[in-house]
Design a protein around this motif. Structure first.
Motif, PDB file in Angstrom:
ATOM      1  N   GLN A  72      17.595  83.076   9.759  1.00 31.17           N
ATOM      2  CA  GLN A  72      16.176  82.747   9.858  1.00 31.17           C
ATOM      3  C   GLN A  72      15.302  83.950   9.498  1.00 31.17           C
ATOM      4  O   GLN A  72      14.317  83.813   8.780  1.00 31.17           O
ATOM      5  CB  GLN A  72      15.858  82.254  11.273  1.00 31.17           C
ATOM      6  CG  GLN A  72      14.560  81.528  11.416  1.00 31.17           C
ATOM      7  CD  GLN A  72      14.442  80.826  12.758  1.00 31.17           C
ATOM      8  OE1 GLN A  72      14.999  81.281  13.759  1.00 31.17           O
ATOM      9  NE2 GLN A  72      13.730  79.721  12.793  1.00 31.17           N
ATOM     10  N   ALA A  73      15.693  85.135   9.971  1.00 28.90           N
ATOM     11  CA  ALA A  73      14.907  86.340   9.690  1.00 28.90           C
ATOM     12  C   ALA A  73      14.955  86.728   8.210  1.00 28.90           C
ATOM     13  O   ALA A  73      14.057  87.421   7.726  1.00 28.90           O
ATOM     14  CB  ALA A  73      15.396  87.496  10.554  1.00 28.90           C
ATOM     15  N   SER A  74      15.975  86.289   7.492  1.00 27.98           N
ATOM     16  CA  SER A  74      16.116  86.631   6.074  1.00 27.98           C
ATOM     17  C   SER A  74      15.287  85.750   5.154  1.00 27.98           C
ATOM     18  O   SER A  74      15.170  86.038   3.968  1.00 27.98           O
ATOM     19  CB  SER A  74      17.588  86.541   5.656  1.00 27.98           C
ATOM     20  OG  SER A  74      18.338  87.499   6.341  1.00 27.98           O
ATOM     21  N   LEU A  75      14.732  84.694   5.684  1.00 24.60           N
ATOM     22  CA  LEU A  75      13.919  83.805   4.857  1.00 24.60           C
ATOM     23  C   LEU A  75      12.661  84.519   4.388  1.00 24.60           C
ATOM     24  O   LEU A  75      11.988  85.186   5.162  1.00 24.60           O
ATOM     25  CB  LEU A  75      13.511  82.555   5.650  1.00 24.60           C
ATOM     26  CG  LEU A  75      14.616  81.575   5.998  1.00 24.60           C
ATOM     27  CD1 LEU A  75      14.094  80.512   6.953  1.00 24.60           C
ATOM     28  CD2 LEU A  75      15.198  80.938   4.749  1.00 24.60           C
ATOM     29  N   ASP A  76      12.342  84.349   3.121  1.00 28.10           N
ATOM     30  CA  ASP A  76      11.088  84.847   2.567  1.00 28.10           C
ATOM     31  C   ASP A  76      10.201  83.620   2.399  1.00 28.10           C
ATOM     32  O   ASP A  76      10.279  82.905   1.401  1.00 28.10           O
ATOM     33  CB  ASP A  76      11.320  85.549   1.228  1.00 28.10           C
ATOM     34  CG  ASP A  76      10.054  86.153   0.659  1.00 28.10           C
ATOM     35  OD1 ASP A  76       8.940  85.733   1.071  1.00 28.10           O
ATOM     36  OD2 ASP A  76      10.170  87.036  -0.202  1.00 28.10           O
ATOM     37  N   ARG A  77       9.370  83.366   3.404  1.00 30.93           N
ATOM     38  CA  ARG A  77       8.605  82.130   3.419  1.00 30.93           C
ATOM     39  C   ARG A  77       7.499  82.118   2.369  1.00 30.93           C
ATOM     40  O   ARG A  77       7.040  81.050   1.972  1.00 30.93           O
ATOM     41  CB  ARG A  77       8.079  81.862   4.816  1.00 30.93           C
ATOM     42  CG  ARG A  77       9.277  81.753   5.760  1.00 30.93           C
ATOM     43  CD  ARG A  77       9.134  80.888   6.935  1.00 30.93           C
ATOM     44  NE  ARG A  77       8.044  81.063   7.806  1.00 30.93           N
ATOM     45  CZ  ARG A  77       8.104  81.317   9.112  1.00 30.93           C
ATOM     46  NH1 ARG A  77       9.182  81.465   9.695  1.00 30.93           N
ATOM     47  NH2 ARG A  77       7.073  81.421   9.853  1.00 30.93           N
ATOM     48  N   ASN A  78       7.081  83.281   1.898  1.00 29.79           N
ATOM     49  CA  ASN A  78       6.073  83.312   0.826  1.00 29.79           C
ATOM     50  C   ASN A  78       6.697  82.884  -0.495  1.00 29.79           C
ATOM     51  O   ASN A  78       6.184  82.013  -1.185  1.00 29.79           O
ATOM     52  CB  ASN A  78       5.458  84.707   0.697  1.00 29.79           C
ATOM     53  CG  ASN A  78       4.616  85.058   1.901  1.00 29.79           C
ATOM     54  OD1 ASN A  78       3.968  84.197   2.489  1.00 29.79           O
ATOM     55  ND2 ASN A  78       4.630  86.313   2.282  1.00 29.79           N
ATOM     56  N   ALA A  79       7.811  83.500  -0.853  1.00 31.58           N
ATOM     57  CA  ALA A  79       8.464  83.193  -2.125  1.00 31.58           C
ATOM     58  C   ALA A  79       9.216  81.867  -2.067  1.00 31.58           C
ATOM     59  O   ALA A  79       9.322  81.172  -3.068  1.00 31.58           O
ATOM     60  CB  ALA A  79       9.425  84.314  -2.516  1.00 31.58           C
ATOM     61  N   GLY A  80       9.731  81.517  -0.902  1.00 34.60           N
ATOM     62  CA  GLY A  80      10.568  80.330  -0.778  1.00 34.60           C
ATOM     63  C   GLY A  80       9.823  79.029  -0.616  1.00 34.60           C
ATOM     64  O   GLY A  80      10.418  77.953  -0.730  1.00 34.60           O
ATOM     65  N   GLY A  81       8.536  79.104  -0.307  1.00 36.18           N
ATOM     66  CA  GLY A  81       7.719  77.905  -0.199  1.00 36.18           C
ATOM     67  C   GLY A  81       8.246  76.874   0.772  1.00 36.18           C
ATOM     68  O   GLY A  81       8.698  77.191   1.870  1.00 36.18           O
ATOM     69  N   GLU A  82       8.210  75.631   0.336  1.00 34.08           N
ATOM     70  CA  GLU A  82       8.582  74.506   1.193  1.00 34.08           C
ATOM     71  C   GLU A  82      10.056  74.557   1.603  1.00 34.08           C
ATOM     72  O   GLU A  82      10.397  74.220   2.742  1.00 34.08           O
ATOM     73  CB  GLU A  82       8.280  73.181   0.493  1.00 34.08           C
ATOM     74  CG  GLU A  82       8.566  71.976   1.366  1.00 34.08           C
ATOM     75  CD  GLU A  82       8.306  70.649   0.671  1.00 34.08           C
ATOM     76  OE1 GLU A  82       8.752  69.630   1.217  1.00 34.08           O
ATOM     77  OE2 GLU A  82       7.677  70.635  -0.413  1.00 34.08           O
ATOM     78  N   ILE A  83      10.916  75.000   0.708  1.00 31.05           N
ATOM     79  CA  ILE A  83      12.344  75.078   1.044  1.00 31.05           C
ATOM     80  C   ILE A  83      12.550  76.056   2.184  1.00 31.05           C
ATOM     81  O   ILE A  83      13.271  75.771   3.153  1.00 31.05           O
ATOM     82  CB  ILE A  83      13.183  75.468  -0.184  1.00 31.05           C
ATOM     83  CG1 ILE A  83      13.154  74.354  -1.221  1.00 31.05           C
ATOM     84  CG2 ILE A  83      14.621  75.791   0.223  1.00 31.05           C
ATOM     85  CD1 ILE A  83      13.794  74.706  -2.542  1.00 31.05           C
TER      86      ILE A  83
END
Length: 144
Positions: A72-83
């Protein structure tokens, strides 16, 4: 979708899994996190079946830590968008289900989370060749 840093590597090392993390690619690190979480869940199932409450709790805690502090901490929510947002929600769900499985001594919940992780791991492994191709292409362009 995933941040390029080694946050996942640090989480993996903290929960006592095998060495070799520091030299792994970001793609390999995520694969190792999936493997580590699934291994911890397998151990938790064993301890649940053996009636070892303390050890079950420890291994479920390890799986939760890998999911929250690694995947969860490795997610890049800016670049990864909806996925990335959907994965974030799914990881949160998995952590809650593991906690509930520990409280209720419920093996079916452990199996459910392991199945979700297995599906994600399979998809992650499936994109490995494309990730390697893109990385090699980037290296070749950088060398020019």
């Amino acid at each position: 979708m995933f941040s390029p840093g080694h946050a996942g590597a640090n989480a993996y090392a903290r929960v006592g899994n095998e060495t070799g993390v520091m030299g792994a690619s970001p793609h390999r690190l995520i694969a190792m996190l999936f493997q580590g979480a699934r291994k911890a869940i397998g151990q938790a199932r064993f301890h649940l079946q053996q009636g070892e409450v303390g050890r079950r709790g420890e291994t479920i805690g390890k799986a939760i830590s890998i999911i929250e502090s690694g995947l969860q901490a490795s997610l890049d929510r800016n670049a990864g968008g909806e996925i990335a947002e959907r994965l974030n929600a799914l990881y949160g769900y998995m952590a809650r289900r593991l906690l509930e499985a520990n409280i209720k001594s419920n093996e079916a919940m452990l199996i459910e989370v392991d199945g979700l992780l297995a599906t994600l791991e399979e998809a992650w492994t499936g994109i490995g060749p494309e990730v390697a191709r893109i990385a090699a292409q980037g290296s070749a362009e950088a060398a020019r």
